[in-house]
Write an enzyme that holds these catalytic residues in place. Structure first.
Site, PDB file in Angstrom:
ATOM      1  N   LYS A 195       0.837  -1.214   0.000  1.00 10.22           N
ATOM      2  CA  LYS A 195       0.000   0.000   0.000  1.00 10.22           C
ATOM      3  C   LYS A 195       0.869   1.260   0.000  1.00 10.22           C
ATOM      4  O   LYS A 195       0.668   2.175  -0.785  1.00 10.22           O
ATOM      5  CB  LYS A 195      -0.935   0.021   1.230  1.00 10.22           C
ATOM      6  CG  LYS A 195      -1.809  -1.226   1.360  1.00 10.22           C
ATOM      7  CD  LYS A 195      -2.721  -1.178   2.572  1.00 10.22           C
ATOM      8  CE  LYS A 195      -2.021  -1.176   3.919  1.00 10.22           C
ATOM      9  NZ  LYS A 195      -1.249  -2.383   4.226  1.00 10.22           N
ATOM     10  N   ARG A 218      -9.583   0.515   9.228  1.00  7.92           N
ATOM     11  CA  ARG A 218      -9.051  -0.817   9.498  1.00  7.92           C
ATOM     12  C   ARG A 218     -10.016  -1.639  10.337  1.00  7.92           C
ATOM     13  O   ARG A 218      -9.701  -2.779  10.676  1.00  7.92           O
ATOM     14  CB  ARG A 218      -7.754  -0.662  10.281  1.00  7.92           C
ATOM     15  CG  ARG A 218      -6.506  -1.013   9.518  1.00  7.92           C
ATOM     16  CD  ARG A 218      -5.373  -0.677  10.455  1.00  7.92           C
ATOM     17  NE  ARG A 218      -4.169  -1.334  10.128  1.00  7.92           N
ATOM     18  CZ  ARG A 218      -3.165  -0.746   9.482  1.00  7.92           C
ATOM     19  NH1 ARG A 218      -3.274   0.489   9.069  1.00  7.92           N
ATOM     20  NH2 ARG A 218      -2.060  -1.408   9.270  1.00  7.92           N
ATOM     21  N   ARG A 271      11.949  -5.751   4.825  1.00  7.21           N
ATOM     22  CA  ARG A 271      11.668  -4.324   4.621  1.00  7.21           C
ATOM     23  C   ARG A 271      12.557  -3.424   5.481  1.00  7.21           C
ATOM     24  O   ARG A 271      12.756  -3.662   6.671  1.00  7.21           O
ATOM     25  CB  ARG A 271      10.206  -4.018   4.950  1.00  7.21           C
ATOM     26  CG  ARG A 271       9.927  -2.523   4.875  1.00  7.21           C
ATOM     27  CD  ARG A 271       8.480  -2.196   4.884  1.00  7.21           C
ATOM     28  NE  ARG A 271       7.820  -2.570   6.115  1.00  7.21           N
ATOM     29  CZ  ARG A 271       6.528  -2.369   6.325  1.00  7.21           C
ATOM     30  NH1 ARG A 271       5.781  -1.845   5.386  1.00  7.21           N
ATOM     31  NH2 ARG A 271       5.996  -2.732   7.459  1.00  7.21           N
ATOM     32  N   ARG A 310      11.537  -1.495  11.069  1.00  2.00           N
ATOM     33  CA  ARG A 310      10.507  -1.108  12.027  1.00  2.00           C
ATOM     34  C   ARG A 310      10.387  -2.137  13.148  1.00  2.00           C
ATOM     35  O   ARG A 310      10.523  -3.337  12.913  1.00  2.00           O
ATOM     36  CB  ARG A 310       9.148  -0.988  11.310  1.00  2.00           C
ATOM     37  CG  ARG A 310       8.955   0.335  10.631  1.00  2.00           C
ATOM     38  CD  ARG A 310       7.772   0.389   9.708  1.00  2.00           C
ATOM     39  NE  ARG A 310       6.554  -0.269  10.162  1.00  2.00           N
ATOM     40  CZ  ARG A 310       5.412  -0.268   9.459  1.00  2.00           C
ATOM     41  NH1 ARG A 310       5.355   0.364   8.307  1.00  2.00           N
ATOM     42  NH2 ARG A 310       4.353  -0.884   9.907  1.00  2.00           N
ATOM     43  N   ARG A 335       0.260  -8.973  13.864  1.00  2.00           N
ATOM     44  CA  ARG A 335      -0.376  -8.047  12.906  1.00  2.00           C
ATOM     45  C   ARG A 335      -1.225  -8.809  11.892  1.00  2.00           C
ATOM     46  O   ARG A 335      -2.293  -8.357  11.494  1.00  2.00           O
ATOM     47  CB  ARG A 335       0.694  -7.223  12.175  1.00  2.00           C
ATOM     48  CG  ARG A 335       1.238  -6.095  13.028  1.00  2.00           C
ATOM     49  CD  ARG A 335       2.538  -5.574  12.471  1.00  2.00           C
ATOM     50  NE  ARG A 335       2.404  -4.854  11.236  1.00  2.00           N
ATOM     51  CZ  ARG A 335       3.406  -4.639  10.380  1.00  2.00           C
ATOM     52  NH1 ARG A 335       4.618  -5.134  10.637  1.00  2.00           N
ATOM     53  NH2 ARG A 335       3.225  -3.945   9.290  1.00  2.00           N
TER      54      ARG A 335
HETATM   55  P1  AP5 Z   1       4.924  -1.567   1.803  1.00  2.00           P
HETATM   56  O1  AP5 Z   1       4.527  -0.732   0.634  1.00  2.00           O
HETATM   57  O2  AP5 Z   1       5.716  -0.929   2.882  1.00  2.00           O
HETATM   58  O3  AP5 Z   1       3.628  -2.315   2.392  1.00  2.00           O
HETATM   59  P2  AP5 Z   1       2.388  -1.752   3.203  1.00  2.00           P
HETATM   60  O4  AP5 Z   1       1.174  -2.417   2.670  1.00  2.00           O
HETATM   61  O5  AP5 Z   1       2.402  -0.248   3.210  1.00  2.00           O
HETATM   62  O6  AP5 Z   1       2.741  -2.364   4.611  1.00  2.00           O
HETATM   63  P3  AP5 Z   1       2.667  -1.800   6.102  1.00  2.00           P
HETATM   64  O7  AP5 Z   1       3.289  -2.866   6.952  1.00  2.00           O
HETATM   65  O8  AP5 Z   1       3.254  -0.421   6.221  1.00  2.00           O
HETATM   66  O9  AP5 Z   1       1.178  -1.761   6.355  1.00  2.00           O
HETATM   67  P4  AP5 Z   1       0.524  -1.904   7.681  1.00  2.00           P
HETATM   68  O10 AP5 Z   1      -0.863  -1.676   7.222  1.00  2.00           O
HETATM   69  O11 AP5 Z   1       0.743  -3.096   8.467  1.00  2.00           O
HETATM   70  O12 AP5 Z   1       1.278  -0.791   8.588  1.00  2.00           O
HETATM   71  P5  AP5 Z   1       0.938   0.713   8.929  1.00  2.00           P
HETATM   72  O13 AP5 Z   1       2.183   1.465   8.850  1.00  2.00           O
HETATM   73  O14 AP5 Z   1      -0.266   1.185   8.185  1.00  2.00           O
HETATM   74  O15 AP5 Z   1       5.713  -2.836   1.232  1.00  2.00           O
HETATM   75  C1  AP5 Z   1       6.279  -3.790   2.109  1.00  2.00           C
HETATM   76  C2  AP5 Z   1       7.614  -4.306   1.531  1.00  2.00           C
HETATM   77  O16 AP5 Z   1       7.356  -4.992   0.310  1.00  2.00           O
HETATM   78  C3  AP5 Z   1       8.620  -3.183   1.187  1.00  2.00           C
HETATM   79  O17 AP5 Z   1       9.919  -3.630   1.493  1.00  2.00           O
HETATM   80  C4  AP5 Z   1       8.450  -2.985  -0.327  1.00  2.00           C
HETATM   81  O18 AP5 Z   1       9.648  -2.521  -0.931  1.00  2.00           O
HETATM   82  C5  AP5 Z   1       8.066  -4.389  -0.774  1.00  2.00           C
HETATM   83  N1  AP5 Z   1       7.115  -4.409  -1.899  1.00  2.00           N
HETATM   84  C6  AP5 Z   1       6.062  -3.573  -2.129  1.00  2.00           C
HETATM   85  N2  AP5 Z   1       5.405  -3.916  -3.241  1.00  2.00           N
HETATM   86  C7  AP5 Z   1       6.042  -5.032  -3.739  1.00  2.00           C
HETATM   87  C8  AP5 Z   1       5.815  -5.880  -4.880  1.00  2.00           C
HETATM   88  N3  AP5 Z   1       4.817  -5.669  -5.746  1.00  2.00           N
HETATM   89  N4  AP5 Z   1       6.659  -6.928  -5.052  1.00  2.00           N
HETATM   90  C9  AP5 Z   1       7.684  -7.157  -4.182  1.00  2.00           C
HETATM   91  N5  AP5 Z   1       7.962  -6.382  -3.096  1.00  2.00           N
HETATM   92  C10 AP5 Z   1       7.140  -5.333  -2.878  1.00  2.00           C
HETATM   93  O19 AP5 Z   1       0.469   0.565  10.454  1.00  2.00           O
HETATM   94  C11 AP5 Z   1       1.386   0.219  11.467  1.00  2.00           C
HETATM   95  C12 AP5 Z   1       0.650   0.106  12.795  1.00  2.00           C
HETATM   96  O20 AP5 Z   1       0.018   1.359  13.122  1.00  2.00           O
HETATM   97  C13 AP5 Z   1      -0.515  -0.911  12.814  1.00  2.00           C
HETATM   98  O21 AP5 Z   1      -0.060  -2.215  13.084  1.00  2.00           O
HETATM   99  C14 AP5 Z   1      -1.370  -0.337  13.971  1.00  2.00           C
HETATM  100  O22 AP5 Z   1      -0.818  -0.644  15.231  1.00  2.00           O
HETATM  101  C15 AP5 Z   1      -1.240   1.164  13.768  1.00  2.00           C
HETATM  102  N6  AP5 Z   1      -2.292   1.671  12.882  1.00  2.00           N
HETATM  103  C16 AP5 Z   1      -2.138   2.220  11.650  1.00  2.00           C
HETATM  104  N7  AP5 Z   1      -3.337   2.554  11.143  1.00  2.00           N
HETATM  105  C17 AP5 Z   1      -4.263   2.211  12.074  1.00  2.00           C
HETATM  106  C18 AP5 Z   1      -5.681   2.267  12.090  1.00  2.00           C
HETATM  107  N8  AP5 Z   1      -6.382   2.764  11.071  1.00  2.00           N
HETATM  108  N9  AP5 Z   1      -6.313   1.804  13.206  1.00  2.00           N
HETATM  109  C19 AP5 Z   1      -5.626   1.323  14.261  1.00  2.00           C
HETATM  110  N10 AP5 Z   1      -4.282   1.211  14.286  1.00  2.00           N
HETATM  111  C20 AP5 Z   1      -3.594   1.657  13.192  1.00  2.00           C
END
Ligand code: AP5
Length: 208
Positions: free
Chosen positions: A13, A85, A124, A155, A166
């Site tokens: 994402k 979420r 990552r 991270r 997660r």
């Molecule tokens: P990346 O693009 O970083 O993936 P992502 O989907 O953004 O993953 P996240 O782990 O950041 O999402 P998340 O939803 O768990 O975490 P968030 O920060 O929102 O890609 C991942 C890796 O793959 C990278 O190395 C990239 O280079 C590689 N890649 C990408 N595309 C690829 C492809 N096509 N092929 C191969 N490799 C590829 O949230 C973190 C924490 O915050 C949550 O756990 C929660 O505690 C809190 N939080 C955030 N939002 C909320 C909410 N709305 N409600 C409650 N808690 C929340």
């Protein structure tokens, strides 16, 4: 145009957000990035959120909903990355959008097999300055956003024990949103285990 990116941790994402923001002139709201900035600034929200994030739990809905609604009200074209979420967050967003006379146009669901996600998250590394993500499999460990001196780091919640939690949290609380948005006719499934470029092209076909 208002878009929600929905998908499990590591599904790409954030990676696609940077491209979409540029191409479609959207304002990127990543709740994960906002929370990590709050943690870095040691705000009360950040300190509270950290307790949940490090363990792989969701931050409570009331904190997140307040945080997002204070941001969305002044923005025209929104790219929501990581929000909503939970069903509760989705209902609150719907109410907020109605009040602002706006609509969600697309929900893009990033579909990737769980085994691939575990591998991606373990590889990552993220830029401390701009939050852009990279993979340890890339040739060079540098941020290409001009943050050459910024350290790339793993991270806390990408460590194996948090990743497992997660994934469980995603299945239990976030996956029900697929049916929620499917019923509204907004859900678009993307095969997000192809290359970054192919995923980007698939999204373009949906949005154009
Ligand atoms: P990346 O693009 O970083 O993936 P992502 O989907 O953004 O993953 P996240 O782990 O950041 O999402 P998340 O939803 O768990 O975490 P968030 O920060 O929102 O890609 C991942 C890796 O793959 C990278 O190395 C990239 O280079 C590689 N890649 C990408 N595309 C690829 C492809 N096509 N092929 C191969 N490799 C590829 O949230 C973190 C924490 O915050 C949550 O756990 C929660 O505690 C809190 N939080 C955030 N939002 C909320 C909410 N709305 N409600 C409650 N808690 C929340």
């Amino acid at each position: 145009m208002n878009i929600i990116l929905l998908g499990p941790p590591g599904s790409g994402k954030g990676t696609q957000s940077y491209k979409l923001v540029e191409k479609y002139k959207l304002s990127h709201i990543s709740t994960g990035d906002i929370l990590r900035n709050q943690i870095a600034d040691k705000t009360s929200l950040g300190l509270e959120a950290k307790k949940y994030m490090d363990k792989g739990d969701l931050v409570p809905d009331d904190l997140i909903i307040d945080m997002v609604s204070s941001t969305t009200k002044d923005i025209d074209s929104i790219l929501l990355d990581g929000f909503p979420r939970t069903i509760n967050q989705a209902l609150s967003l719907e109410k907020e959008m109605n009040n602002l006379d706006k609509t969600i146009n697309y929900v893009l669901y990033f579909d990737v097999p769980f085994d691939d996600l575990i591998d991606r998250l373990s590889q990552r590394i993220s830029c401390k300055n701009c939050s852009k993500t990279f993979s340890k499999k890339d040739d060079e460990y540098i941020c290409v956003e001009g943050c050459l001196n910024q350290e790339l780091y793993q991270r806390e919640d990408d460590k194996p024990s948090s990743v497992a939690k997660r994934m469980e949290t995603y299945k239990e609380l976030t996956e029900p949103l697929l049916e929620f948005y499917e019923k509204k006719g907004l859900l678009n499934k993307i095969s997000a285990n192809s290359s970054i470029l192919e995923v980007s092209l698939e999204i373009d076909k949906i949005l154009q």
